[in-house]
Write a protein that holds these residues in place. Structure first.
Motif, PDB file in Angstrom:
ATOM      1  N   ASP A  90     -29.497 -34.035 -31.261  1.00 20.71           N
ATOM      2  CA  ASP A  90     -29.953 -34.479 -29.943  1.00 20.71           C
ATOM      3  C   ASP A  90     -28.809 -35.046 -29.106  1.00 20.71           C
ATOM      4  O   ASP A  90     -29.006 -35.374 -27.934  1.00 20.71           O
ATOM      5  N   THR A  91     -27.641 -35.176 -29.698  1.00 21.12           N
ATOM      6  CA  THR A  91     -26.475 -35.681 -28.976  1.00 21.12           C
ATOM      7  C   THR A  91     -26.150 -34.771 -27.798  1.00 21.12           C
ATOM      8  O   THR A  91     -25.977 -33.556 -27.962  1.00 21.12           O
ATOM      9  N   ALA A  92     -26.091 -35.345 -26.611  1.00 20.82           N
ATOM     10  CA  ALA A  92     -25.861 -34.574 -25.387  1.00 20.82           C
ATOM     11  C   ALA A  92     -25.824 -35.532 -24.203  1.00 20.82           C
ATOM     12  O   ALA A  92     -26.150 -36.718 -24.337  1.00 20.82           O
ATOM     13  N   VAL A  93     -25.433 -34.993 -23.060  1.00 17.26           N
ATOM     14  CA  VAL A  93     -25.628 -35.695 -21.796  1.00 17.26           C
ATOM     15  C   VAL A  93     -26.987 -35.256 -21.257  1.00 17.26           C
ATOM     16  O   VAL A  93     -27.260 -34.057 -21.159  1.00 17.26           O
ATOM     17  N   TYR A  94     -27.819 -36.235 -20.931  1.00 21.06           N
ATOM     18  CA  TYR A  94     -29.173 -35.960 -20.464  1.00 21.06           C
ATOM     19  C   TYR A  94     -29.233 -36.113 -18.944  1.00 21.06           C
ATOM     20  O   TYR A  94     -28.747 -37.119 -18.391  1.00 21.06           O
ATOM     21  N   TYR A  95     -29.838 -35.124 -18.304  1.00 17.79           N
ATOM     22  CA  TYR A  95     -29.950 -35.082 -16.858  1.00 17.79           C
ATOM     23  C   TYR A  95     -31.413 -35.007 -16.444  1.00 17.79           C
ATOM     24  O   TYR A  95     -32.231 -34.387 -17.133  1.00 17.79           O
ATOM     25  N   GLN A 110     -26.417 -37.711 -12.288  1.00 18.04           N
ATOM     26  CA  GLN A 110     -25.065 -37.621 -12.850  1.00 18.04           C
ATOM     27  C   GLN A 110     -25.087 -37.555 -14.377  1.00 18.04           C
ATOM     28  O   GLN A 110     -24.074 -37.266 -15.002  1.00 18.04           O
ATOM     29  N   GLY A 111     -26.235 -37.814 -14.966  1.00 11.51           N
ATOM     30  CA  GLY A 111     -26.375 -37.723 -16.412  1.00 11.51           C
ATOM     31  C   GLY A 111     -26.125 -39.042 -17.119  1.00 11.51           C
ATOM     32  O   GLY A 111     -25.402 -39.911 -16.627  1.00 11.51           O
ATOM     33  N   THR A 112     -26.763 -39.187 -18.276  1.00  7.34           N
ATOM     34  CA  THR A 112     -26.526 -40.340 -19.139  1.00  7.34           C
ATOM     35  C   THR A 112     -26.287 -39.823 -20.556  1.00  7.34           C
ATOM     36  O   THR A 112     -27.055 -39.009 -21.067  1.00  7.34           O
ATOM     37  N   PRO A 113     -25.218 -40.256 -21.207  1.00  9.24           N
ATOM     38  CA  PRO A 113     -24.878 -39.722 -22.524  1.00  9.24           C
ATOM     39  C   PRO A 113     -25.691 -40.359 -23.647  1.00  9.24           C
ATOM     40  O   PRO A 113     -25.919 -41.572 -23.656  1.00  9.24           O
ATOM     41  N   VAL A 114     -26.103 -39.521 -24.565  1.00  4.69           N
ATOM     42  CA  VAL A 114     -26.800 -39.967 -25.766  1.00  4.69           C
ATOM     43  C   VAL A 114     -26.019 -39.457 -26.975  1.00  4.69           C
ATOM     44  O   VAL A 114     -25.746 -38.257 -27.069  1.00  4.69           O
TER      45      VAL A 114
END
Length: 118
Positions: A90-95, A110-114
């Motif tokens: 699930d690691t990714a930048v979420y938009y 702009q996205g938030t990183p997980v």
């Protein structure tokens, strides 16, 4: 100026939970379907979940069904993504984005990183 801002990302261990928020400013999106997408390093952006204008209908990517829950609060002009039982994949930048036509999303944040550690 229309703007979507994601927040709530961070570092979590596998099996943990995070709650992402997507706040909208400059425009009310209460009449629109909104969605969450993610992009992992080296991969294309992929659909995660969407919620209709009233919050009564949702759909999810198979990879997150049963673990993620999308919701919205139109009074706060905010959409949420509750992520449980997180996995390293699930690691990714979420938009977040607004569905502006039947098959097109716009007004990307702009996205938030997980990051999910194993």
């Amino acid at each position: 100026q229309v703007q979507l801002v994601e927040s709530g990302g961070g570092l979590v261990q596998a099996g943990g939970s995070l709650r992402l928020s997507c706040g909208a400013s400059g425009h009310t999106f209460s009449g629109y379907t909104m969605g969450w997408f993610r992009q992992a390093p080296g991969k294309e952006r992929e659909f995660v979940a969407a919620v209709n204008w009233s919050g009564t209908s949702t759909n999810y990517a198979d990879s997150v069904k049963g673990r993620f829950t999308v919701s919205r609060d139109n009074a706060k002009n905010t959409m949420y993504l509750q992520m449980n039982s997180l996995k390293p994949e699930d690691t990714a930048v979420y938009y977040c984005a607004v569905r502006v036509t039947l098959d097109t999303y716009g007004y990307w944040g702009q996205g938030t990183p997980v990051t999910v550690s194993s």
